[in-house]
Each structure stands twice: as structure tokens, then as C-alpha cells.
Design a protein around this motif. Structure first.
Motif, PDB file in Angstrom:
ATOM      1  N   UNK A   5      17.987  15.941  -3.374  1.00 31.06           N
ATOM      2  CA  UNK A   5      17.150  14.373  -4.213  1.00 31.06           C
ATOM      3  C   UNK A   5      15.996  15.456  -2.733  1.00 31.06           C
ATOM      4  N   UNK A   6      14.841  14.529  -3.023  1.00 32.06           N
ATOM      5  CA  UNK A   6      14.046  13.356  -2.180  1.00 32.06           C
ATOM      6  C   UNK A   6      14.350  12.464  -2.093  1.00 32.06           C
ATOM      7  N   UNK A   7      13.945  12.148  -1.116  1.00 32.84           N
ATOM      8  CA  UNK A   7      13.999  10.009  -0.911  1.00 32.84           C
ATOM      9  C   UNK A   7      13.950   9.608  -1.582  1.00 32.84           C
ATOM     10  N   UNK A   8      14.591   8.653  -2.260  1.00 32.66           N
ATOM     11  CA  UNK A   8      14.087   7.227  -3.071  1.00 32.66           C
ATOM     12  C   UNK A   8      14.848   6.022  -2.821  1.00 32.66           C
ATOM     13  N   UNK A   9      14.649   5.549  -4.058  1.00 33.39           N
ATOM     14  CA  UNK A   9      15.053   4.032  -3.530  1.00 33.39           C
ATOM     15  C   UNK A   9      15.470   3.528  -4.816  1.00 33.39           C
ATOM     16  N   UNK A  10      15.936   1.662  -4.982  1.00 34.02           N
ATOM     17  CA  UNK A  10      16.720   1.339  -6.246  1.00 34.02           C
ATOM     18  C   UNK A  10      15.606   1.183  -7.546  1.00 34.02           C
ATOM     19  N   UNK A  11      14.610   1.511  -7.082  1.00 29.64           N
ATOM     20  CA  UNK A  11      13.659   1.539  -8.864  1.00 29.64           C
ATOM     21  C   UNK A  11      13.770   2.614  -9.263  1.00 29.64           C
ATOM     22  N   UNK A  12      13.091   4.061  -8.342  1.00 29.38           N
ATOM     23  CA  UNK A  12      13.518   5.133  -8.310  1.00 29.38           C
ATOM     24  C   UNK A  12      14.756   5.914  -9.213  1.00 29.38           C
ATOM     25  N   UNK A  44       0.747  -0.799  -0.203  1.00 32.96           N
ATOM     26  CA  UNK A  44       0.423  -0.305  -0.142  1.00 32.96           C
ATOM     27  C   UNK A  44       1.072   1.028  -0.141  1.00 32.96           C
ATOM     28  N   UNK A  45       1.796   1.246  -0.335  1.00 37.02           N
ATOM     29  CA  UNK A  45       2.933   1.769  -0.051  1.00 37.02           C
ATOM     30  C   UNK A  45       4.412   1.898  -0.577  1.00 37.02           C
ATOM     31  N   UNK A  46       5.538   2.752  -0.722  1.00 35.63           N
ATOM     32  CA  UNK A  46       6.687   2.482  -1.317  1.00 35.63           C
ATOM     33  C   UNK A  46       7.582   2.803  -0.593  1.00 35.63           C
ATOM     34  N   UNK A  47       8.578   2.059   0.074  1.00 39.42           N
ATOM     35  CA  UNK A  47       9.734   2.215   0.548  1.00 39.42           C
ATOM     36  C   UNK A  47      10.642   3.665   0.316  1.00 39.42           C
TER      37      UNK A  47
END
Length: 167
Positions: A132-139, A116-119
Motif C-alpha cells: 500500500x501507500x501510507x494511509x489512515x483510518x479514514x482511508x 491544510x493536509x491529511x495525517x
């Protein structure tokens, strides 16, 4: 190597490294606690994003979230997969770029469906020069793929201009 196998493996690789990194973050970090990796320039901060890029849309009503954060991205990803499988003329770099975009997109859609959300957990602040904003490997996969497509578009456009001026 078979082209479709290459596409499949590259997409799976992008999904896997993203999901493995998120499992590690969820199992080792504390929510919202900042860990300096390279001073304050590169940090790990675990947050759960209920919206899209930089949390946009997190306050949308559930129906709009379903449409814009799950259904629309799934349709677009499906179309891009169809496009790269059917378009045999794509150069290798463009093919890799599209696979990065697809893999990253699927990984984040998977998170939205399952959790229901993205880590998110990476944060870069180069002191006013770049933040940057906070992001992940997919981003990171999606962004890398887009930059690669821009590069190939510019490079191919320059190459086409050279060919046209020589003719």
C-alpha cells in the motif's frame, strides 16, 4: 433504533476513530520515523499528505486544490448523505457502507480544512504480493465502505438473477 440516529452515530463513530488515531500519531510518533509493528509487513510511518490518495494532486495550484480536494468532495459527501437519508430501501449493509464512506470522507476533508493536509501513518508491504501507500483510518473506512458496496452489489445482483430465472 431510529434510522437517522443510526446513520448519524455511525458517521460520527467513523470520524471519531480517525481523528483520535491522528491525535495519537501526532502526539507520539516522530515524522517519517518507521516503527515496525509486524516486521516490515505492517509499519507506522507518520507523514503529512497535502494531496489526495497517495499524494496525488499535492503539486496542484491552490485554486485547483480548493476545488478538487475540498469543494468537490464536500458536495459529493453532501449528496451521498442526502441519498442515504432519502432512500429508505437501502439494505442495512449498504447503509453501513455509505456511512463508512461518508465518515472517512468527512474526516479527511476536516484535516484539509483545519491542518491544510491529511495525517497518514499505516503502511503494509507483504513482499511483492501486496503493498500500500501510507494511509489512515479514514482511508480504511472509505475503502471498507466501497468493498462492502461492491459485495452487496454483487450479492444483490446474483439474488436478482436467481429471482428472474425462477419467474
Amino acid at each position: 433504533m431510529n434510522r437517522n440516529l443510526f446513520i448519524t452515530l455511525l458517521i460520527i463513530f467513523n470520524i471519531a476513530i480517525d481523528q483520535i488515531s491522528k491525535i495519537v500519531v501526532r502526539n507520539t510518533l516522530e515524522p517519517r520515523r518507521t516503527i515496525d509493528v509486524i516486521g516490515e509487513y505492517f509499519q507506522l510511518i507518520w507523514v503529512e499528505n497535502k494531496g489526495a490518495f497517495l499524494g496525488m494532486g499535492s503539486d496542484m495550484n491552490p485554486t485547483l486544490k480548493l476545488i478538487f480536494l475540498l469543494i468537490l468532495p464536500t458536495v459529493v459527501l453532501g449528496y451521498v448523505i442526502y441519498h442515504i437519508v432519502k432512500t429508505k430501501e437501502l439494505d442495512r449493509l449498504s447503509l453501513i457502507a455509505f456511512c463508512c464512506i461518508i465518515g472517512g470522507g468527512i474526516a479527511n476533508v476536516f484535516d484539509r480544512i483545519v491542518y491544510g493536509q491529511v495525517t497518514d501513518f499505516f503502511f503494509i508491504d507483504l513482499g511483492g504480493v501486496f503493498k500500500t501507500g501510507i494511509f489512515n483510518v479514514a482511508d480504511l473506512s472509505v475503502t471498507t465502505g466501497i468493498l462492502m458496496l461492491l459485495f452487496t452489489g454483487i450479492f444483490n445482483n446474483d439474488k436478482n438473477k436467481e429471482l428472474n430465472t425462477e419467474a
